[in-house]
Scaffold this active site. Structure first.
Site, PDB file in Angstrom:
ATOM      1  N   TYR A 187      21.008  54.703  37.311  1.00  0.00           N
ATOM      2  CA  TYR A 187      21.579  53.834  36.288  1.00  0.00           C
ATOM      3  C   TYR A 187      21.553  52.376  36.741  1.00  0.00           C
ATOM      4  O   TYR A 187      21.936  52.033  37.853  1.00  0.00           O
ATOM      5  CB  TYR A 187      23.032  54.224  35.966  1.00  0.00           C
ATOM      6  N   GLY A 222      24.521  51.178  28.949  1.00  0.00           N
ATOM      7  CA  GLY A 222      25.535  51.608  27.998  1.00  0.00           C
ATOM      8  C   GLY A 222      25.149  52.899  27.328  1.00  0.00           C
ATOM      9  O   GLY A 222      24.791  53.888  27.977  1.00  0.00           O
ATOM     10  N   HIS A 282      22.350  40.247  25.091  1.00  0.00           N
ATOM     11  CA  HIS A 282      23.797  40.164  25.306  1.00  0.00           C
ATOM     12  C   HIS A 282      24.331  38.738  25.180  1.00  0.00           C
ATOM     13  O   HIS A 282      25.541  38.541  25.084  1.00  0.00           O
ATOM     14  CB  HIS A 282      24.161  40.719  26.683  1.00  0.00           C
ATOM     15  N   ASN A 322      28.240  41.897  34.583  1.00  0.00           N
ATOM     16  CA  ASN A 322      29.219  42.973  34.625  1.00  0.00           C
ATOM     17  C   ASN A 322      30.454  42.615  35.437  1.00  0.00           C
ATOM     18  O   ASN A 322      30.719  43.219  36.474  1.00  0.00           O
ATOM     19  CB  ASN A 322      28.543  44.212  35.232  1.00  0.00           C
ATOM     20  N   ARG A 365      73.209  26.882  30.506  1.00  0.00           N
ATOM     21  CA  ARG A 365      73.770  27.652  31.614  1.00  0.00           C
ATOM     22  C   ARG A 365      72.771  28.672  32.184  1.00  0.00           C
ATOM     23  O   ARG A 365      72.796  28.984  33.376  1.00  0.00           O
ATOM     24  CB  ARG A 365      75.030  28.365  31.124  1.00  0.00           C
TER      25      ARG A 365
END
Length: 512
Positions: A54, A61, A84, A197, A285
């Protein structure tokens, strides 16, 4: 010029700020060069094998099941970057893009990505040349990395797309690289994927937000102290022994800061004068409790940021034993959560500051100050609409506090079926930080005017130093109505530049 050396073990927050905001130069260490070369040998060996790996010899994907033949792999890497780089919307700020690129280079230099040394060097060369890729607002879901933003950066590395030159003019990236003597990169196996990535955009924005908020929380302690003076409140609630029995570190630090600002004041502690009261309102306060909780939230966010700065975020990763393994380290949840936490804390800090401002302007609650701090109330409106502006900012802060990380939208044909939305969390936090600066500036404007209207009572030396510095910066004091926007803009610039903190620290020394 300051130089940041990138090795294999990550970078620091100060490194990110130096590169993103100050234009520091980048050098790659010998250790990084060796790690890059060693990891690349592993990728090249796997690329030569017939078995698919891969990211090396497959699609990406939902398309990861296709084995890509050697002659198509360079095209595959080019194509992932081009396809992309699909961002839309306004351009992202230059400092964000520089942080984004620098942090991706940090992971590349870890030796876990399999990118060639020359790719890493080209990334450094582009940053050193002052070339900034055009990155757009929308395109990251905060999972599988900040994909579209990083792709636009990788596109510049290839000599494609648009980028901003050192002169601030946007031109074709190829022209800018040629003028700088930089050769565009021809991507090889895994390199396109490795450049996209990472959680680098959201992390860069987290680091910068933390730096800004560090100054703003000190500023908020100061304006809370000034408001306490203007309202003739009591500083007894700031006593260290009271905060020691509820030992949240941030709370103790905020109370100590306020006490340091108020040292020597003749305005505090007038509860038993003409308008006796038992206690101050919560917004006065409880200032250390609210600001302190935000400070502790920041401490957790810094821990997450430091861990991420030391991380190598990629998929797949190259391991020292020669394996290339898929993982989910690109998921932005750890960063997304703290970005949202910070937006919540910032909204609450803005909200309590606005309540103090409103109290200063209300004659029924300000203990003797004129309505709206006006010169001639009725003829003059004073700071009435300055508080409207502050209230509008607070209202937007509350909307920005809605967590982006609670959302998820599936993508990539349901392969990426849960995403962090961390980029969106980072983008809205930047707006929140901007708005918080303005909110604190309005409180500063009102509180200093309120103190000056307390004739016959001497403020603390630190408060007096603030008043003198802010007046010198163009923020005018009490008087008839005038065009208010320039005063507010000057107060905003004063806070934004860190001048408020600097003025106080000339008297108190460093604040916590």
């Amino acid at each position: 010029m300051h130089t940041v050396v990138v090795g294999t073990s990550g970078v620091t927050a100060s490194d990110v700020l130096a590169v993103a905001r100050d234009g520091a130069r980048i050098e790659l260490s010998d250790e990084a060069a060796q790690a890059l070369a060693a990891a690349r040998e592993i990728v090249d060996a796997l690329a030569a094998k017939p078995e698919p790996v891969y990211g090396v010899s497959t699609g990406f994907g939902a398309l990861a099941t296709r084995h890509i033949s050697p002659e198509l792999r360079a095209q595959l890497q080019r194509n992932i970057v081009r396809s992309h780089a699909a961002g839309m919307g306004p351009r992202v700020e230059r400092e964000v893009v520089r942080a984004l690129m620098f942090l991706r280079l940090k992971t590349v230099c870890s030796g876990h990505t399999g990118v060639r040394p020359e790719v890493a060097q080209t990334m450094a060369d582009i940053l050193n040349a002052g070339i900034t890729p055009v990155v757009h607002e929308y395109g990251s879901l905060g999972c599988s990395g900040d994909l579209a933003p990083l792709s636009h950066c990788a596109l510049t590395l290839m000599g494609e797309g648009d980028a901003e030159g050192p002169d601030g003019v946007v031109r074709p990236a190829g022209e800018l690289l040629a003028e700088a003597g930089i050769t565009p990169v021809e991507l090889r196996e895994k390199e396109g994927l490795a450049l996209l990535n990472g959680t680098d955009g959201m992390l860069g924005m987290l680091v910068m937000a933390l730096a800004d908020l560090d100054s703003l929380y000190k500023s908020a302690d100061i304006t809370a102290a000034l408001s306490m003076e203007a309202l003739l409140g009591t500083d007894k609630v700031l006593a260290p022994e009271l905060h020691a029995i509820r030992p949240h570190p941030g709370q103790g630090a905020s109370a100590a800061n306020m006490l340091a600002v108020l040292k020597g004041s003749q305005l505090t502690g007038h509860h038993q004068d003409d308008a006796p009261r038992v206690q101050d309102a919560y917004s006065v306060r409880c200032a250390p409790q609210v600001a302190g909780a935000g400070r502790d939230t920041m401490a957790h966010a810094r821990l997450v940021a430091d861990r991420e700065l030391a991380s190598a975020v990629d998929n797949p990763v190259v391991l020292p034993d020669g394996r290339v393994e898929s993982n989910g380290n690109f998921h932005g949840a750890p960063v997304a959560y703290v970005l949202d936490f910070l937006a919540i804390a910032a909204a609450d800090l803005g909200s309590i500051a606005e309540r103090r401002t409103d109290r200063l302007l209300d004659k029924n609650r300000s203990h003797g100050l004129p309505p709206f701090l006006a010169d001639d109330a009725g003829v003059d409106s004073g700071l009435m609409i300055a508080q409207y502006t502050q209230a509008a900012l607070v209202s937007e802060m509350k909307r920005l506090a809605v967590p982006a990380s609670a959302d998820s939208i599936p993508s990539s044909a349901m392969q990426e079926d849960h995403v962090s939305m961390g980029w969106s969390a980072a983008r809205k936090l930047r707006t929140a930080v901007d708005n918080l600066t303005r909110i604190i500036a309005v409180e500063l404007y009102a509180a200093t005017r309120g103190i000056e209207l307390r004739e016959g009572l001497t403020p603390a030396p630190a408060s007096q130093a603030v008043i003198e510095a802010v007046r010198a910066a163009g923020v005018q004091g009490p008087g008839p109505d005038r065009f208010l926007a320039p005063d507010l803009a000057a107060a905003d610039a004063f806070v934004r530049a860190g001048s408020l903190v600097a003025a106080v620290e000339t008297v108190t020394g460093p604040l916590a």
